[in-house]
Design a protein around this motif. Structure first.
Motif: not given
Length: 167
Positions: A48, A73, A68, A51, A44, A65
């Motif tokens: 991201s 997604e 993505k 965060s 995780e 990223h």
């Protein structure tokens, strides 16, 4: 004519050896263990950008990223494991080719080194292969093999060109 034919067969035998290694590596990377990508607690923090980035090197999150953005997604993690597997297969073959060339390994010795090099990626079996984990190890293990091939070339050739690749 016989010499030319022997040279032709020898060159193609080596090509077939590397192609066979690539196929075996990809089958192992993509199909051993549980199917699909494998998420671990740390995954995780890589997935991201917003965060939990404290203490996380930015290259892998940017790699995720970018995938993505390119693939959406729903499917980007599946693309990531294919990319990681391809990168791993290429890096293993580059290492084996370097070892074969520099240490004069024959075909059987090359195959043994190939299977030994694949062992690194089995660290998390029976669950999954390292190349299917969404962790930096998916790229780092492969990059280490690339580093080792460049290091062998640097030492062997005593060339600063190869040293530049290492830095």
């Amino acid at each position: 004519r016989f010499k030319r034919m022997t040279k032709f067969c020898k060159r193609h035998a080596e090509t077939l050896l590397y192609l066979g290694m690539a196929v075996i590596a990809m089958i192992g990377f993509l199909f051993l263990g549980e199917p699909g990508y494998y998420l671990i607690d740390d995954s995780e923090s890589y997935m991201s950008l917003a965060s939990g980035m404290e203490g996380v090197m930015p290259v892998y999150p940017f790699f995720l990223h970018g995938n993505k953005l390119l693939f959406g997604e729903d499917s980007y993690l599946n693309v990531v494991i294919v990319e990681q597997s391809l990168f791993a297969a290429v890096c293993v073959i580059i290492l084996i080719r370097t070892l074969k060339k520099r240490f004069g390994l024959n075909g059987l010795e090359s195959v043994i080194c190939f299977f030994l090099a694949l062992l690194t990626f089995t660290a998390d079996l029976p669950e999954t292969m390292v190349t299917r984990e969404i962790l930096t190890e998916g790229l780092a293990y492969s990059a280490f093999y690339l580093f080792m091939a460049a290091l062998i070339e640097t030492v062997w050739r005593k060339s600063w060109k190869w040293y530049g690749i290492l830095c």
